[in-house]
Design an enzyme around this catalytic site. Sequence first.
Site, PDB file in Angstrom:
ATOM      1  N   ALA A 231       0.850  -1.196   0.000  1.00 48.69           N
ATOM      2  CA  ALA A 231       0.000   0.000   0.000  1.00 48.69           C
ATOM      3  C   ALA A 231       0.884   1.244   0.000  1.00 48.69           C
ATOM      4  O   ALA A 231       0.487   2.296   0.481  1.00 48.69           O
ATOM      5  CB  ALA A 231      -0.922   0.007   1.205  1.00 48.69           C
ATOM      6  N   GLU A 262      -0.903   3.322 -13.202  1.00 52.99           N
ATOM      7  CA  GLU A 262      -2.242   3.641 -12.708  1.00 52.99           C
ATOM      8  C   GLU A 262      -2.899   4.672 -13.612  1.00 52.99           C
ATOM      9  O   GLU A 262      -2.203   5.536 -14.162  1.00 52.99           O
ATOM     10  CB  GLU A 262      -2.163   4.158 -11.265  1.00 52.99           C
ATOM     11  CG  GLU A 262      -1.649   3.118 -10.284  1.00 52.99           C
ATOM     12  CD  GLU A 262      -1.606   3.636  -8.838  1.00 52.99           C
ATOM     13  OE1 GLU A 262      -1.939   4.816  -8.622  1.00 52.99           O
ATOM     14  OE2 GLU A 262      -1.243   2.856  -7.944  1.00 52.99           O
ATOM     15  N   HIS A 280      -5.845   2.361  -5.149  1.00 51.49           N
ATOM     16  CA  HIS A 280      -5.018   3.409  -4.548  1.00 51.49           C
ATOM     17  C   HIS A 280      -5.833   4.264  -3.568  1.00 51.49           C
ATOM     18  O   HIS A 280      -5.981   5.474  -3.728  1.00 51.49           O
ATOM     19  CB  HIS A 280      -4.387   4.295  -5.615  1.00 51.49           C
ATOM     20  CG  HIS A 280      -3.136   4.990  -5.136  1.00 51.49           C
ATOM     21  ND1 HIS A 280      -2.084   5.269  -5.970  1.00 51.49           N
ATOM     22  CD2 HIS A 280      -2.761   5.461  -3.916  1.00 51.49           C
ATOM     23  CE1 HIS A 280      -1.121   5.880  -5.286  1.00 51.49           C
ATOM     24  NE2 HIS A 280      -1.523   6.011  -4.029  1.00 51.49           N
TER      25      HIS A 280
END
Length: 531
Positions: A231, A262, A280
Site C-alpha cells: 500500500a 495507474e 489506490h
Amino acid sequence: MAKPVVLIAEELSPATLDALGPDFEVRNCNGADRSELLVALSKGVDAVLIRSATKMDAEAISAAKGLKVIARAGVGLDNVEIPAATAAGVMVVNAPTSNIVSAAELAIGLLLASARYISPAHAALKGGKWARSKYTGAELFEKTLGVVGFGRIGQLVAHRMQAFGMDVVAYDPYLQPAKAAQLNVKLVELDELLKVSDFITIHLPKTKETANLIGTDALKKVKPTVRIINAARGGVLDESALYEALKNGKVAGAGLDVFATEPCTDSPLFTLDNVVATPHLGASTDEAQERAGIAVAISVRKALSGELVPDAVNVKGGVIDEAVRPALPLVEKLAQVATALASDVIVSLDVEVRGEISALDVSVLSTSALKGGLIAMGCEDVTYVNAPNLAAERSVTSAVMTDPESPDHRNLVSVRAACADGSQVFVSGTLMGIKQTQKIVAIDKLDLDLKPTNNLLFLRYTDIPGVVGVVGNALGKLKINIADMQVGRTQEGGQALMALTVDSVIPKEVIEIIAKETGSSLVRFVNLVSE
C-alpha cells in the site's frame, strides 16, 4: 493591490478554502485535463494546489509565469518535476504526515483481508455460494510480520500489529538499530526478512534503488505461506513476478492498493482469488484529505507572505524555529547592504550568529544571506528555492558560524562579504524589543543605530568638517527628505562612515556630485528589496 492568485486544480476539502482565508483570489480548473491546466496556468497564478492527477512538469511550470508555490495535498510528489521547479525558483510543498494513519490502516485492512480471504468470500456469498471450507485463512497471532521500509507509516503498522500478538522485524538501510529496538522491532537485512516473515508489508518510496525490489529473486526466498501487502508505491513490488509466485503456490496471498501503472483496471492479478486489491485508496479518507488540504493551504499562505515553509521539499534548512524566523529578513537586508558596499566581486557571504538563538538550528540563514546578496547583484526572481543554485553558478559560497557570547545584544547577526580582491565588508544587525525592530548596529566595526528602510545612502570619507552640510544641501535641492542620519568614525580626523535613510530614490548624478564634493572614497545608494 490585486490579491495573489491561487489555482486549485483538483477537488479539495472545504476546509482547504477556509484555511486559505479571504486574502487570495481562488480559481479552479481540471488539472487532469492538460490543455485546460496549461491555459489556466498561463493566465498568471502565484500558487497551484494539486493532488495526484495533475502533472506539474517542466512544461506546466514554464507556462506558469510568476508561479511561486506548487502545493501537493498529499505525500507523494511523483507528479511534480522538482528539479524544474527548483530551477524556476518555485517552492514545492506537500503534506508529509497528512495521510500516514490512513495509509497504515489500509495496509492493515489489506493484510487482514488477505489472511481471511474476505474479498473472494464476500463475492462468493453475494453470488449465492456458502463456501466456508474453500476460504480457510490464517491467524496473525504469534506470526512474524516483516516491514520493508520502517519510516513513519511502517512504524505505525508495526505498533498496531504488535497488539495482534505479532512479532515484527524490519528492513531499512537508513534506520539505526537502536531506534527499531525502542519500538520492540528487530532490524534485519532484507534476505533474512524474506525468509522469516509470515506476512510482508511494503512501505518504501519508488526510486531507482527500490524499483522491483521485491521481484523474482526475492520471491524465491519467502515462505510459501507468506502474504505480501503493498500500500506504498507501485513498482516496488514486481507484479509479473508476484503473479507467477501466487499462481505457482510460492506465495499464499497478496493485498495491493498501488500498481506500477495507474489507473490499473486490467491485471492478471485480479483473476486470482488470493489477491485482494483496491484502487489506490491509501489516502482516501475524509480525515486525511482534510488534514492534507489544511496543511498545504497554511504552507501556501506562509510562502506567499515571504516566509520559509517547513514542509518545502526543495528548500535547504528544514524546520525553522520561531525564534530564528525574524532573523531571516534581517540577514537578507544585511547581505544586500554588504554586497552594495563591496569593492569587488563577492566570493562569499558568511553569517555569524551570536547570542541566544545561536543554540538553535540557524543554518537556513546562509540561504537568506545568499538571497539578499544575489538581489543586490541584480539577479531577478531570486527565492529561497533557487538562491543556493544561483549562488553556486556564480561561485558564491555561504557558511554560518555561531557563538553563544553576545556582550551588547541579546542576539546579534552579522554578514561578512568577502571579495575577490581580498577586501571584506562586515555588516551587523539585531532585533530590538517586543516588536523585534530591525536595526543595523555596525558596519566594519563602526557603531551605528539605523533602521534598514528601503532607501539608504552610505559614504566612506575622511573625517573632516562640512561633509554633513554638503550631503544635506545636495539632497535638499532635490527635496529629498532625510529621515535619519548616523555617523561612525575610527577617531577624530580618521576614517568615517555616514549612513542615511531617505524618503525617496537618489538620482545617480546627485550621488556623483556628493562623491566629488565630499572627496568620499565610496558613495553608495542602496534600495533594499524586501521579499
